[in-house]
Design an enzyme around this catalytic site. Sequence first.
Site, mmCIF file in Angstrom:
data_model
loop_
_atom_site.group_PDB
_atom_site.id
_atom_site.type_symbol
_atom_site.label_atom_id
_atom_site.label_comp_id
_atom_site.label_asym_id
_atom_site.label_seq_id
_atom_site.Cartn_x
_atom_site.Cartn_y
_atom_site.Cartn_z
ATOM 1 N N ARG A 106 1.569 113.564 45.434
ATOM 2 C CA ARG A 106 2.583 114.602 45.268
ATOM 3 C C ARG A 106 3.273 114.811 46.612
ATOM 4 O O ARG A 106 2.611 115.037 47.620
ATOM 5 C CB ARG A 106 1.984 115.924 44.804
ATOM 6 N N HIS A 133 8.850 114.007 37.850
ATOM 7 C CA HIS A 133 7.540 114.632 37.603
ATOM 8 C C HIS A 133 7.019 114.128 36.243
ATOM 9 O O HIS A 133 6.907 114.884 35.279
ATOM 10 C CB HIS A 133 7.706 116.153 37.600
ATOM 11 N N GLN A 136 4.032 115.719 34.086
ATOM 12 C CA GLN A 136 4.376 116.979 33.430
ATOM 13 C C GLN A 136 5.017 116.712 32.061
ATOM 14 O O GLN A 136 4.724 117.392 31.076
ATOM 15 C CB GLN A 136 5.344 117.777 34.318
ATOM 16 N N ASP A 226 13.203 125.665 34.275
ATOM 17 C CA ASP A 226 12.384 125.453 35.479
ATOM 18 C C ASP A 226 12.959 126.348 36.569
ATOM 19 O O ASP A 226 14.056 126.911 36.420
ATOM 20 C CB ASP A 226 12.451 123.961 35.880
ATOM 21 N N CYS A 267 7.457 124.453 33.046
ATOM 22 C CA CYS A 267 6.364 123.691 33.665
ATOM 23 C C CYS A 267 5.478 124.570 34.540
ATOM 24 O O CYS A 267 4.347 124.192 34.829
ATOM 25 C CB CYS A 267 6.930 122.538 34.476
ATOM 26 N N ARG A 295 -1.696 119.596 30.796
ATOM 27 C CA ARG A 295 -1.613 118.770 32.011
ATOM 28 C C ARG A 295 -2.937 118.027 32.211
ATOM 29 O O ARG A 295 -2.954 116.863 32.572
ATOM 30 C CB ARG A 295 -1.348 119.644 33.245
HETATM 31 N N1 NVA Z 1 11.096 121.691 40.016
HETATM 32 C C1 NVA Z 1 9.855 122.283 40.452
HETATM 33 C C2 NVA Z 1 8.739 121.830 39.573
HETATM 34 C C3 NVA Z 1 7.389 122.414 39.916
HETATM 35 C C4 NVA Z 1 6.290 121.904 39.031
HETATM 36 C C5 NVA Z 1 9.588 121.936 41.901
HETATM 37 O O1 NVA Z 1 9.783 120.762 42.270
HETATM 38 O O2 NVA Z 1 9.211 122.803 42.674
HETATM 39 N N1 CP Z 2 3.689 122.240 36.842
HETATM 40 C C1 CP Z 2 3.131 121.873 38.002
HETATM 41 O O1 CP Z 2 3.229 120.724 38.438
HETATM 42 O O2 CP Z 2 2.457 122.854 38.637
HETATM 43 P P1 CP Z 2 1.810 122.763 40.106
HETATM 44 O O3 CP Z 2 2.974 122.710 41.081
HETATM 45 O O4 CP Z 2 0.991 124.000 40.235
HETATM 46 O O5 CP Z 2 0.997 121.512 40.184
#
Ligand code: NVA
Ligand code: CP
Length: 314
Positions: A106, A133, A136, A226, A267, A295
């Site tokens: 990540r 992602h 997800q 989101d 998400c 998830r």
């Molecule tokens: N678009 C958000 C998704 C978090 C799971 C981010 O990248 O912060």
């Molecule tokens: N939805 C998601 O990826 O959550 P986190 O950022 O907590 O992993």
Amino acid sequence: MKLKGKHLISLKDYTKEEILYLIDLAKEVKNEKKSGSVKKKLKGKNIALIFEKPSTRTRCAFTVACVDEGAHGEYLGKNDIQLGHKESIEDTARVLGRYFDGIQFRGFEQHTVEALAKYSGVPVWNGLTDLFHPTQVLADFLTIKEHVGKLEGVNMVYMGDGRNNMANSLMIGAAKVGINFTIIGPKELWPEEELLQECKKIATSKIEVTENIEDCVKNAQVIYTDVWCSMGEEDKAKERIELLKDYQVTEEFMNMNKSYNTIFMHCLPAVRGNEVTKEVIDGDKSVVFDQAENRMHTIKAVMVATLIEKEEAV
Ligand code: NVA
Ligand code: CP
């Protein structure tokens, strides 16, 4: 279905059949977990969990999935290893590939997860980058299947920031599995034209982008949103609120489809009062915690499918 050894960098690299297979496998491992008959399919495997950005769901889903299936998950935070600071991504990948059977990444750049995949020699899974992602989306599609009963032909609307990792990945996934997918948001935040055209080309369903809320929301079976500022974009808060304030998911939008009980998806993490009202996300049409639970089951399915042969799993 033979997925052993395959990376999950983006759903672009997966066929419709492969995506549906992973969702079915997730359902299977979910049932095993619920009935207390988990089979330790990943016994003896070691999994690297690299996090440049914070995470609740992804980190915990990978960790619990590892423990459930008998694997060891090793958390590697951004200050724990040399990745990209004192050591090149290529060398880090080559080293980790000698110890671990699979690597979750990540972080910020898509390039990093691609380099890990190229040089590690083991399956690499994208746990979120600025661009995509994919894990997800698998959880989201399992959740839609559970609540709507199918994926193909479902009308799904995504409201808000149409060019972030979630919008990109949902659009690719929808195009692959045949979900009618509409992004509703201001032109400034529409997806990159190249990705939009690519998705339209592979889709058998409708893939659209519009600023017009009512026309699409009245047929929506799923409304997804989101955050307005993704991780790393915190300095954009003021300008995003200005751009997106008309695209908050409200009860009015949730109730526009008169012939279907539309579900609400996110998400998480969410900002109540920005992209969605408290009433909607905490209301009875919201399935956000089913998504969060899924998830874990879908990530487990991805690890099982890409680390072992189907016959070893039974
Ligand atoms: N678009 C958000 C998704 C978090 C799971 C981010 O990248 O912060
Ligand atoms: N939805 C998601 O990826 O959550 P986190 O950022 O907590 O992993």
